[in-house]
Structure formats: structure tokens, C-alpha cells
Design a protein around this motif. Structure first.
Motif, PDB file in Angstrom:
ATOM      1  N   UNK A  11      54.751  43.167  35.372  1.00 11.17           N
ATOM      2  CA  UNK A  11      55.309  44.242  36.449  1.00 11.17           C
ATOM      3  C   UNK A  11      54.203  44.123  37.437  1.00 11.17           C
ATOM      4  N   UNK A  12      54.792  43.895  38.820  1.00 11.38           N
ATOM      5  CA  UNK A  12      53.671  43.915  39.557  1.00 11.38           C
ATOM      6  C   UNK A  12      53.250  45.209  40.169  1.00 11.38           C
ATOM      7  N   UNK A  13      51.954  45.061  40.570  1.00  5.09           N
ATOM      8  CA  UNK A  13      51.396  46.354  40.850  1.00  5.09           C
ATOM      9  C   UNK A  13      49.950  46.299  41.027  1.00  5.09           C
ATOM     10  N   UNK A  14      49.092  47.355  41.433  1.00  4.67           N
ATOM     11  CA  UNK A  14      47.877  47.263  41.789  1.00  4.67           C
ATOM     12  C   UNK A  14      47.167  46.749  40.067  1.00  4.67           C
TER      13      UNK A  14
ATOM     14  N   UNK B 204      43.451  39.597  48.379  1.00  7.22           N
ATOM     15  CA  UNK B 204      43.641  41.188  48.000  1.00  7.22           C
ATOM     16  C   UNK B 204      44.706  41.659  48.984  1.00  7.22           C
ATOM     17  N   UNK B 205      45.704  42.127  48.489  1.00 10.27           N
ATOM     18  CA  UNK B 205      46.768  43.129  49.283  1.00 10.27           C
ATOM     19  C   UNK B 205      46.416  44.493  48.724  1.00 10.27           C
TER      20      UNK B 205
ATOM     21  N   UNK C 177      44.269  29.152  46.919  1.00  6.54           N
ATOM     22  CA  UNK C 177      43.845  30.663  46.873  1.00  6.54           C
ATOM     23  C   UNK C 177      44.451  31.290  45.820  1.00  6.54           C
ATOM     24  N   UNK C 178      44.221  32.460  45.452  1.00  3.07           N
ATOM     25  CA  UNK C 178      44.733  33.236  44.465  1.00  3.07           C
ATOM     26  C   UNK C 178      44.867  34.660  45.076  1.00  3.07           C
ATOM     27  N   UNK C 179      46.323  35.434  45.138  1.00  2.00           N
ATOM     28  CA  UNK C 179      46.223  36.868  45.607  1.00  2.00           C
ATOM     29  C   UNK C 179      46.671  37.822  44.788  1.00  2.00           C
ATOM     30  N   UNK C 180      45.817  38.626  44.799  1.00  2.00           N
ATOM     31  CA  UNK C 180      45.985  39.985  43.731  1.00  2.00           C
ATOM     32  C   UNK C 180      46.187  41.072  44.710  1.00  2.00           C
ATOM     33  N   UNK C 181      46.257  42.230  43.851  1.00  2.00           N
ATOM     34  CA  UNK C 181      46.790  43.519  44.421  1.00  2.00           C
ATOM     35  C   UNK C 181      45.708  44.666  43.933  1.00  2.00           C
ATOM     36  N   UNK C 182      45.050  45.365  44.894  1.00  2.00           N
ATOM     37  CA  UNK C 182      44.080  46.215  44.794  1.00  2.00           C
ATOM     38  C   UNK C 182      44.478  47.540  45.149  1.00  2.00           C
ATOM     39  N   UNK C 183      43.950  48.785  44.489  1.00  2.00           N
ATOM     40  CA  UNK C 183      44.187  49.887  44.829  1.00  2.00           C
ATOM     41  C   UNK C 183      42.954  50.771  45.678  1.00  2.00           C
ATOM     42  N   UNK C 184      41.827  49.986  45.397  1.00  2.00           N
ATOM     43  CA  UNK C 184      40.536  50.726  45.709  1.00  2.00           C
ATOM     44  C   UNK C 184      39.932  49.799  46.615  1.00  2.00           C
ATOM     45  N   UNK C 185      40.051  50.078  48.019  1.00  2.00           N
ATOM     46  CA  UNK C 185      39.498  48.975  48.971  1.00  2.00           C
ATOM     47  C   UNK C 185      37.856  48.890  48.742  1.00  2.00           C
TER      48      UNK C 185
END
Length: 276
Positions: A200-203, A60-61, A7-15
Motif C-alpha cells: 500500500x503506497x504511503x510514507x 523522496x516525495x 534512481x529510486x524514489x521513496x516517500x517520507x513524512x519527516x523532512x
């Protein structure tokens, strides 16, 4: 050590925008909704095929109040999914009709590629190729089959490629500043980004890419091997539906080794994509 991408895990701000894009537009199934592993109050969404199969999953986190990240070296920069070769034109039309940012099609490594951007700005590639894949959810004529590749930005490309080789990948074709590494099911594209900014880690950025391991014994063997070469793997994590191990490759990208099963169990209303 591995048999391809888990899998690939990414980061979202907008559910809701995230669900609308991956379920409503791309046609994934929302196969699991859970708390974050490090923070149980954090929402973690899993999308995949109809069975939630390893190799089809993108997760997605959710950082609702998180700062926007910066894509750079030491990160996964692009995520690619396999679609039927004949469907690229239909996907292009669909993207234009829905106002999804899109570029292409272009030819990369002999395949037709569309580049889309999800609501957080993550680059999502649709790669046309009649490849064997996982179970289809939705319209079989254009449905996403599985993960095709990820692109890693690194300022230590030779070392990164050699490290990826430890996960069962072999050198494939090179094109410009990209060295493709191949498994039997997918690819890792190592892009030489020397001189570029660090990530830089973030959304809107990726947290990690995970590779598949047959069982817990295989993960333990990998931990021993990685410790032997001073790769500093972390401790085991029992995720209940798989066991995993994290490590950073020489260029800084976070990688995980995760057991094959059991697969995720669907927890959504598949007619709407809404959590049940």
C-alpha cells in the motif's frame, strides 16, 4: 534498453529527520529540491553523490500529512548502497553510536551487508564491495559509492524477472527465494513473495525504481516496444533535467526509464545539508 539503475524514489513524512539521516548520517549530498511532478506544491528531495550522477540518486516525495504505507508485493522493499568492503565494521559502530536501527553484518550473494532503517522505517542496506562507482562526497574511506541494488517483492517472480530483463539485466545467482538480476553496475533482487500481503503506497514505502536510458530516442524506442507487448507505458514526461517514461511490471511494481542527463545541480549548503 538500460544501463542500470538511475534512481529510486521513496516517500517520507519527516523532512528534517530525512535530511539528517541521508545527509548527516549517510553522507549523501542534497543535490536538488523541487516541487513534485504531479503536484507542484509537494516537496521533492534528491540525494546523490557530489555530481548528482544517475546511479547514485535516491529521491523522496514529502507527504507531511500522508498515511503510513505498507510494504508488500508490487513494491521495492529494500534499497542497497555500495560502500568499501573494509568500512562495514566502521558503519556498524557508527550506526550503534547514533542509535540507528541496524542488523548484521550478514553475507548475501558473497557480500557483507548491514541493514539499517531510516526515520520512516525504509530498509537501507549497506553492501561492502570494492566496486567501481561514482564520485565520492565525504570521507573516502567509508563513503557510499552508488546504488548497489533494490529488492522487489512480487507474487509473479518469473514474469517480473523476465520484465526486468527488458531493461538490460541478465540472470545472476539465485539464493533461497531471491533471483538476482545483474547489469554491469548494479543488481535487481527479485524476491518471490507469493502469498504475502500486497503493498500500500504511503510514507515509509517506495514509489518507483528508475532505470537509465542513453537519450530520448532510447526512451521512445522503449515506449514502442512496451506498447507492442501490451505493457501499457504512460506518456513521456519532460523533467527538464531528464525525460522519463513509466510502466508497471507484471507483479505491479512501478518502474521508470529516465535519460542519463543532464545531472542535477546542487542547491544546498553542503556544510549543513540545509536547503540554500
Amino acid at each position: 534498453m538500460s544501463s542500470g539503475i538511475h534512481h529510486v524514489t521513496l516517500i517520507t513524512r519527516r523532512v528534517q529527520a530525512n535530511v539528517d539521516f541521508y545527509v548527516g548520517f549517510l553522507g549523501f549530498r542534497l543535490v536538488k529540491r523541487t516541487g513534485g511532478y504531479e503536484d507542484s506544491t509537494q516537496l521533492h528531495l534528491f540525494y546523490g553523490d557530489a555530481a548528482g550522477s544517475p546511479g547514485s540518486l535516491v529521491t523522496f516525495l514529502v507527504w507531511e500529512d500522508g498515511a503510513t504505507g505498507r510494504v508488500g508485493t508490487g513494491q521495492v522493499a529494500e534499497v542497497a548502497f555500495a560502500v568499501p568492503a573494509a568500512s562495514i565494521g566502521e558503519w556498524l559502530t557508527c550506526a550503534l553510536d547514533h542509535g540507528v536501527p541496524v542488523e548484521g553484518p550478514v553475507r548475501e550473494f558473497g557480500e557483507s551487508v548491514l541493514r539499517l532503517k531510516d526515520p520512516d522505517g525504509v530498509i537501507v542496506k549497506l553492501v561492502g564491495g570494492d566496486l567501481p562507482g561514482s564520485r565520492v562526497w565525504g570521507d573516502a574511506t567509508r563513503a557510499i559509492r552508488r546504488l548497489r541494488a533494490v529488492t522487489i517483492l512480487t507474487d509473479r517472480p518469473d514474469e517480473t524477472a523476465a520484465f526486468v530483463g527488458r531493461f538490460g539485466y541478465r540472470p545472476g545467482q539465485a539464493s533461497g527465494n531471491i533471483q538476482r538480476m545483474l547489469s554491469d553496475t548494479d543488481a535487481i533482487d527479485i524476491r518471490n513473495a507469493s502469498g504475502y500481503v500486497s503493498g500500500i503506497l504511503g510514507t515509509g514505502t517506495a514509489d518507483h525504481v528508475a532505470f537509465r536510458a542513453a537519450d530520448v530516442a532510447a526512451v521512445r524506442a522503449a515506449k514502442a516496444e512496451l506498447s507492442r507487448i501490451d505493457a501499457s507505458p504512460t506518456s513521456f514526461h519532460d523533467r527538464k533535467y531528464f525525460t522519463s517514461l513509466y510502466v508497471r511490471e507484471p507483479g505491479g511494481t512501478l518502474m521508470e526509464l529516465a535519460t542519463e542527463g543532464p545531472v542535477c545541480t546542487a542547491v544546498t549548503n553542503q556544510a549543513t545539508g540545509a536547503p540554500a
